[in-house]
Design an enzyme around this catalytic site. Structure first.
Site, PDB file in Angstrom:
ATOM      1  N   SER A  69     -11.589 -35.030 -10.835  1.00 18.53           N
ATOM      2  CA  SER A  69     -11.721 -35.848  -9.789  1.00 18.53           C
ATOM      3  C   SER A  69     -10.684 -35.422  -8.810  1.00 18.53           C
ATOM      4  CB  SER A  69     -11.628 -37.328 -10.014  1.00 18.53           C
ATOM      5  OG  SER A  69     -12.929 -37.894 -10.270  1.00 18.53           O
ATOM      6  N   LYS A  72     -11.157 -33.782  -5.702  1.00 21.04           N
ATOM      7  CA  LYS A  72     -11.982 -34.912  -4.432  1.00 21.04           C
ATOM      8  C   LYS A  72     -10.702 -34.626  -3.565  1.00 21.04           C
ATOM      9  CE  LYS A  72     -14.434 -38.061  -7.729  1.00 21.04           C
ATOM     10  NZ  LYS A  72     -14.115 -39.260  -8.323  1.00 21.04           N
ATOM     11  N   TYR A 196     -20.932 -30.736  -6.102  1.00 19.75           N
ATOM     12  CA  TYR A 196     -19.707 -31.702  -6.540  1.00 19.75           C
ATOM     13  C   TYR A 196     -19.479 -31.443  -7.858  1.00 19.75           C
ATOM     14  CZ  TYR A 196     -18.146 -36.266  -8.647  1.00 19.75           C
ATOM     15  OH  TYR A 196     -17.475 -37.006  -9.176  1.00 19.75           O
ATOM     16  N   TYR A 244      -8.854 -45.462  -8.884  1.00 19.49           N
ATOM     17  CA  TYR A 244      -9.963 -46.538  -9.029  1.00 19.49           C
ATOM     18  C   TYR A 244      -9.437 -47.816  -9.223  1.00 19.49           C
ATOM     19  CZ  TYR A 244     -11.360 -41.710 -10.134  1.00 19.49           C
ATOM     20  OH  TYR A 244     -11.397 -40.387  -9.983  1.00 19.49           O
ATOM     21  N   VAL A 262     -10.805 -37.232 -14.751  1.00 21.07           N
ATOM     22  CA  VAL A 262     -11.384 -37.315 -16.394  1.00 21.07           C
ATOM     23  C   VAL A 262     -11.042 -36.419 -17.168  1.00 21.07           C
ATOM     24  CG1 VAL A 262     -12.951 -39.196 -16.044  1.00 21.07           C
ATOM     25  CG2 VAL A 262     -13.700 -36.813 -15.911  1.00 21.07           C
TER      26      VAL A 262
END
Ligand code: GLN
Length: 308
Positions: A69, A72, A196, A244, A262
């Site tokens: 992530s 991102k 992605y 998050y 992760v």
């Protein structure tokens, strides 16, 4: 040219490496991506870049890991470069208070994800970057940005990790189809997801990651990929949404903008001071690196780098 070495910083990193290894409180690697589940959690690396060009590391800083992530952040930079503020019509800028792969808000908020760092928001961001072209071109743009920001062409995608995630990624498939049902995907869900999964499978070392963060730290000598005004905004999103439902906890403990993955990676920015790459593959219950978060807190305290 790198500037004079900061021996206090090197001593702090060496001590942090020793501390997390002594504590051995590693957590468990991500279980839902088979390629990641098999990684030994008892690993740690940390690297720091300063504005004067000096670089510092401790631990396994030449081991490549899956940035997941953290990609991102780079996809967001690419998408903002391509579509500008129009991106915010499709994705919000508020913390979600939900886990990275949650579907819960998508229904009540009619398919507009809360922010670009939860999976649903990242899938929309990648879709905006992909729109109207082939996945390999969108991926080339993301990896090109990562390489430019890190000043290093030796950064690649591990396609086996992307395949591993594709085979097991039912949750992300559900998110993509749900977004599609609300008209918030331009491409076929499978195409956007394939892009992605591949961006998430970019591999880097902590030193490459720290170098890639120099523009976010606002260093005058960073490669000119990212305007300062945009860096400020991305740091704000990293602070409020980068972990998050663990974002408040990370801000409380570390006091710096950060983005986790992760794979156990962490990109942490001390604006105007340092860009920090950390890796330890064992995760806490939010899916953020356990020893990595501990290390970020120790470093921020040792160097007094908190923005608060
Ligand atoms: N590729 C991962 C996923 O979509 C990234 C999640 C993460 O790093 N938090 O589930």
């Amino acid at each position: 040219m790198s500037g004079p070495k900061n021996t206090a910083l090197q001593a702090a990193l060496t001590k942090i490496d020793q501390t997390v290894r002594d504590e051995a409180d590693w957590g468990a690697p991500a279980q839902y991506i088979p390629q990641l589940a098999a990684i030994d959690p008892a690993q740690f690396a940390i690297s720091v870049c300063l504005e004067n060009g000096a670089e510092y590391s401790a631990g396994q800083s030449d081991t490549r890991f899956s940035i997941q992530s953290i990609s991102k952040v780079f996809a967001l930079i690419a998408a903002l470069g391509r579509v500008g503020d129009a991106l915010w019509n499709r994705v919000g800028r508020e913390p979600s208070g939900t886990s990275f792969d949650s579907v819960i808000l998508l229904e009540s908020e009619k398919g507009r994800p809360r922010n670009p760092f939860v999976n649903a928001g990242a899938i929309v961001t990648t879709d905006a970057l992909l729109s109207g072209r082939e996945p390999r071109l969108a991926l080339a743009e993301i990896i090109g940005i990562v390489r430019a920001m890190a000043s290093d062409d030796d950064i690649h995608i591990d396609a086996s990790v992307a395949r591993s995630e594709k085979a097991t990624g039912a949750r992300n498939k559900a998110l993509a189809h749900y977004l599609d049902s609300h008209g918030n995907l331009d491409s076929e869900p499978e195409l956007t997801l394939g892009t992605y999964f591949h961006q998430c499978a970019i591999e880097m070392t902590t030193l490459q990651l720290a170098r890639a963060g120099r523009g976010l730290a606002g260093f005058a000598n960073a490669p000119s990929v990212l305007p300062l005004r945009r860096a400020k905004r991305i740091n704000a999103l990293m602070m409020t949404c980068g972990h998050y439902d663990g974002s408040g906890e990370f801000a409380f403990r570390v006091g710096l903008p950060g983005k986790s993955g992760v794979g156990g990676g962490l990109l942490v920015i001390a604006p105007g001071r340092a860009s920090i790459g950390i890796w330890s593959p064992g995760l806490d219950h939010y899916g953020n690196s356990k020893a990595g978060t501990r290390a970020a807190a120790l470093l921020s305290n040792a160097m007094r780098w908190s923005v608060f």
